[in-house]
Design an enzyme around this catalytic site. Structure first.
Site, PDB file in Angstrom:
ATOM      1  N   ARG A  27     -25.958  16.183  -5.709  1.00  0.00           N
ATOM      2  CA  ARG A  27     -24.525  16.078  -5.963  1.00  0.00           C
ATOM      3  C   ARG A  27     -24.336  15.525  -7.382  1.00  0.00           C
ATOM      4  O   ARG A  27     -25.011  14.558  -7.758  1.00  0.00           O
ATOM      5  CB  ARG A  27     -23.925  15.112  -4.929  1.00  0.00           C
ATOM      6  CG  ARG A  27     -22.439  15.059  -4.895  1.00  0.00           C
ATOM      7  CD  ARG A  27     -21.940  14.211  -3.741  1.00  0.00           C
ATOM      8  NE  ARG A  27     -22.244  12.787  -3.913  1.00  0.00           N
ATOM      9  CZ  ARG A  27     -21.852  11.831  -3.069  1.00  0.00           C
ATOM     10  NH1 ARG A  27     -21.177  12.144  -1.971  1.00  0.00           N
ATOM     11  NH2 ARG A  27     -22.161  10.566  -3.275  1.00  0.00           N
ATOM     12  N   TYR A  44     -14.712   7.522 -12.916  1.00  0.00           N
ATOM     13  CA  TYR A  44     -14.430   6.463 -11.932  1.00  0.00           C
ATOM     14  C   TYR A  44     -15.042   5.139 -12.399  1.00  0.00           C
ATOM     15  O   TYR A  44     -14.366   4.105 -12.475  1.00  0.00           O
ATOM     16  CB  TYR A  44     -14.978   6.875 -10.561  1.00  0.00           C
ATOM     17  CG  TYR A  44     -15.021   5.752  -9.551  1.00  0.00           C
ATOM     18  CD1 TYR A  44     -13.851   5.119  -9.141  1.00  0.00           C
ATOM     19  CD2 TYR A  44     -16.237   5.324  -9.009  1.00  0.00           C
ATOM     20  CE1 TYR A  44     -13.898   4.079  -8.210  1.00  0.00           C
ATOM     21  CE2 TYR A  44     -16.284   4.297  -8.079  1.00  0.00           C
ATOM     22  CZ  TYR A  44     -15.119   3.671  -7.683  1.00  0.00           C
ATOM     23  OH  TYR A  44     -15.162   2.645  -6.764  1.00  0.00           O
ATOM     24  N   GLY A  75      -4.860   5.197   2.759  1.00  0.00           N
ATOM     25  CA  GLY A  75      -4.933   4.173   3.802  1.00  0.00           C
ATOM     26  C   GLY A  75      -4.155   4.584   5.046  1.00  0.00           C
ATOM     27  O   GLY A  75      -3.546   5.660   5.095  1.00  0.00           O
ATOM     28  N   ASP A 104       4.000   1.450  -4.237  1.00  0.00           N
ATOM     29  CA  ASP A 104       2.943   1.870  -5.162  1.00  0.00           C
ATOM     30  C   ASP A 104       2.785   0.781  -6.230  1.00  0.00           C
ATOM     31  O   ASP A 104       3.795   0.252  -6.720  1.00  0.00           O
ATOM     32  CB  ASP A 104       3.372   3.201  -5.809  1.00  0.00           C
ATOM     33  CG  ASP A 104       2.224   3.873  -6.508  1.00  0.00           C
ATOM     34  OD1 ASP A 104       1.789   4.939  -6.027  1.00  0.00           O
ATOM     35  OD2 ASP A 104       1.750   3.334  -7.537  1.00  0.00           O
ATOM     36  N   ILE A 105       1.537   0.468  -6.600  1.00  0.00           N
ATOM     37  CA  ILE A 105       1.359  -0.584  -7.627  1.00  0.00           C
ATOM     38  C   ILE A 105       1.815  -0.109  -9.006  1.00  0.00           C
ATOM     39  O   ILE A 105       1.900  -0.897  -9.939  1.00  0.00           O
ATOM     40  CB  ILE A 105      -0.097  -1.122  -7.701  1.00  0.00           C
ATOM     41  CG1 ILE A 105      -1.097   0.015  -7.884  1.00  0.00           C
ATOM     42  CG2 ILE A 105      -0.425  -1.996  -6.503  1.00  0.00           C
ATOM     43  CD1 ILE A 105      -2.431  -0.438  -8.449  1.00  0.00           C
ATOM     44  N   ASP A 140       0.852  -1.193   0.000  1.00  0.00           N
ATOM     45  CA  ASP A 140       0.000   0.000   0.000  1.00  0.00           C
ATOM     46  C   ASP A 140       0.891   1.248   0.000  1.00  0.00           C
ATOM     47  O   ASP A 140       1.936   1.276   0.677  1.00  0.00           O
ATOM     48  CB  ASP A 140      -0.881  -0.018   1.263  1.00  0.00           C
ATOM     49  CG  ASP A 140      -2.107   0.872   1.145  1.00  0.00           C
ATOM     50  OD1 ASP A 140      -3.225   0.356   1.256  1.00  0.00           O
ATOM     51  OD2 ASP A 140      -1.946   2.096   0.952  1.00  0.00           O
ATOM     52  N   ASN A 141       0.478   2.262  -0.747  1.00  0.00           N
ATOM     53  CA  ASN A 141       1.269   3.510  -0.756  1.00  0.00           C
ATOM     54  C   ASN A 141       0.775   4.506   0.300  1.00  0.00           C
ATOM     55  O   ASN A 141       1.275   5.629   0.360  1.00  0.00           O
ATOM     56  CB  ASN A 141       1.278   4.142  -2.157  1.00  0.00           C
ATOM     57  CG  ASN A 141      -0.096   4.652  -2.580  1.00  0.00           C
ATOM     58  OD1 ASN A 141      -1.048   4.603  -1.805  1.00  0.00           O
ATOM     59  ND2 ASN A 141      -0.186   5.149  -3.801  1.00  0.00           N
ATOM     60  N   ASN A 151     -22.780  -0.211  -1.782  1.00  0.00           N
ATOM     61  CA  ASN A 151     -22.159   0.752  -0.860  1.00  0.00           C
ATOM     62  C   ASN A 151     -21.544   0.062   0.355  1.00  0.00           C
ATOM     63  O   ASN A 151     -22.277  -0.395   1.241  1.00  0.00           O
ATOM     64  CB  ASN A 151     -23.189   1.792  -0.425  1.00  0.00           C
ATOM     65  CG  ASN A 151     -23.536   2.719  -1.573  1.00  0.00           C
ATOM     66  OD1 ASN A 151     -23.912   2.267  -2.646  1.00  0.00           O
ATOM     67  ND2 ASN A 151     -23.391   4.006  -1.355  1.00  0.00           N
TER      68      ASN A 151
END
Ligand SMILES: NC(=O)c1ccc[n+]([C@@H]2O[C@H](COP(=O)([O-])OP(=O)(O)OC[C@H]3O[C@@H](n4cnc5c(N)ncnc54)[C@H](O)[C@@H]3O)[C@@H](O)[C@H]2O)c1
Ligand SMILES: O=c1ccn([C@@H]2O[C@H](COP(=O)(O)OP(=O)(O)O[C@H]3O[C@H](CO)[C@@H](O)[C@H](O)[C@H]3O)[C@@H](O)[C@H]2O)c(=O)[nH]1
Length: 325
Positions: free
Chosen positions: A282, A141, A36, A51-52, A31-32, A170
């Protein structure tokens, strides 16, 4: 099994790590820490800060460990931000995923569980959304996640990669012991914002849109507990042991709650008022997103255990009363 969990310091990923350790598997978290938290990774997991998109670093990790499968939670995942700055979404969610897939191929690791999303569907054309529902994302996204699903289908045919893309609706709730939970900055998700409003934290809760074509004018969503998402990932790995190909499954509880209903349920669970105000819609929000997860139930044997809104909210409330990071 020995698993590489990319994005395991994030919200869903950290619950996954916990679940996998409970089942006595070995875990390396990669994980970068862009969104997180180091503190959310338990001592039982090996942590690699990387980083991936960094092929050399990934090659070292794959060289040091013999993984049975990879779980890939890394992404940028804010719908609004993806509209404003699409390049960073395609770069991280598609470009960097290709680097990870290349590293897996080079290392001969041929099993992947990928975090996809209900955002691949866009505006639904049926009351519940099953896997045959047309995919028509309405923001970058969603497009970025659908592109990866396409890549996985091609990789299955070309390289024999086995994959399961799990389209979460969700994600919500927190681990039952209250040690890990949802902590994004900025926080855009409804449930943490509702609970922060109860505690007088944050900028105050806004309900985005009261003129949707729904039972009370606010948007309807299907909230699914993070631990139930985690259990689906391990079932997906079992599934890949017996089935070759690239598969997609929708994960939700099949029941929708309006924003007003979530607020009312939170008032019941916390015993306190949820201060809120009404605001404009939104951008990029579909009115209703509710899953049919029948295929995940039939094929994977998935059985959500925390489907009640009260249970989801109670677990999240426990975390918000005493967040550790
Ligand atoms: N939370 C939801 O409701 C939801 C719904 C549908 C799909 N998803 C998907 O599930 C996944 C996890 O979501 P989340 O809410 O836990 O997000 P999160 O932001 O909490 O977790 C993502 C993790 O990935 C890490 N990361 C991001 N880019 C990276 C990179 N290039 N290299 C290494 N690490 C990187 C972050 O530091 C973080 O720890 C994401 O792919 C998201 O798109 C989430
Ligand atoms: O402060 C807030 C936050 C949210 N909402 C509303 O609450 C609903 C749920 O919003 P949110 O919790 O932000 O989730 P979604 O926008 O539905 O997106 C989540 O769920 C999608 C799948 O359903 C995933 O694709 C996304 O990654 C994930 O962030 C929406 O109607 C929002 O407009 C508010 O009214 N006020």
């Amino acid at each position: 099994m020995k698993l590489l969990i990319c994005g395991g310091a994030g919200y869903v990923g950290s619950h996954m790590v916990r679940h996998v350790l409970e089942k006595q598997h070995e875990v390396v978290v990669y994980d970068n820490l862009s969104t997180g938290h180091r503190a959310s990774v338990p001592a039982g997991a090996t942590f690699v800060h990387g980083d991936i998109g960094d092929a050399a670093r990934l090659a070292r990790v794959f060289g040091e460990h013999r993984f049975d499968a990879v779980m890939h939670f890394c992404a940028r995942s804010l719908v609004g931000e993806s509209v404003v700055d699409p390049y960073i979404y395609y770069e991280n969610n598609v470009g960097n995923t290709l680097t990870l897939l290349g590293a897996m191929r080079h290392a001969g690791v041929d099993r992947l569980v990928f975090s996809s999303t209900a955002a691949v569907f866009g505006h639904p054309v049926s009351d519940t959304i099953d896997e045959s529902h047309p995919t028509a994302p309405i923001n970058p996204y969603g497009h970025s996640k659908l592109m990866v699903e396409r890549v996985l289908a091609d990789a299955s045919k070309a390289y024999g990669l086995r994959s399961v893309a799990l389209r979460y609706f969700n994600a919500a709730g927190a681990s039952c012991c209250g040690t890990i939970g949802e902590a994004h900055d900025p926080e855009t998700h409804l449930i943490p914002n509702v609970l922060k409003a109860v505690l007088g934290q944050g900028k105050g809760l806004k309900v985005f849109g009261t003129d949707y074509d729904t039972r009370d004018g606010t948007c309807v969503r299907d909230y699914v507990h993070v631990n139930d998402l985690a259990s689906a990932h391990l079932l997906a790995i079992d599934y890949m042991a017996k089935n070759e190909g690239a598969f997609t499954f929708n994960l939700g509880n099949g029941e929708g709650f309006t924003v007003r209903e979530v607020i009312a349920a939170a008032e019941k669970v916390t015993g306190r008022e949820v201060p809120h105000e009404f605001a404009e819609r939104r951008a990029g929000d579909p009115a209703v997103l509710v899953a049919s997860s029948q295929q995940a139930r039939d094929a994977l044997g998935w059985r959500p255990e925390m489907a009640r809104m009260e249970d989801i909210l109670s677990s999240a409330w426990k975390w918000h009363l005493e967040p550790r990071y």
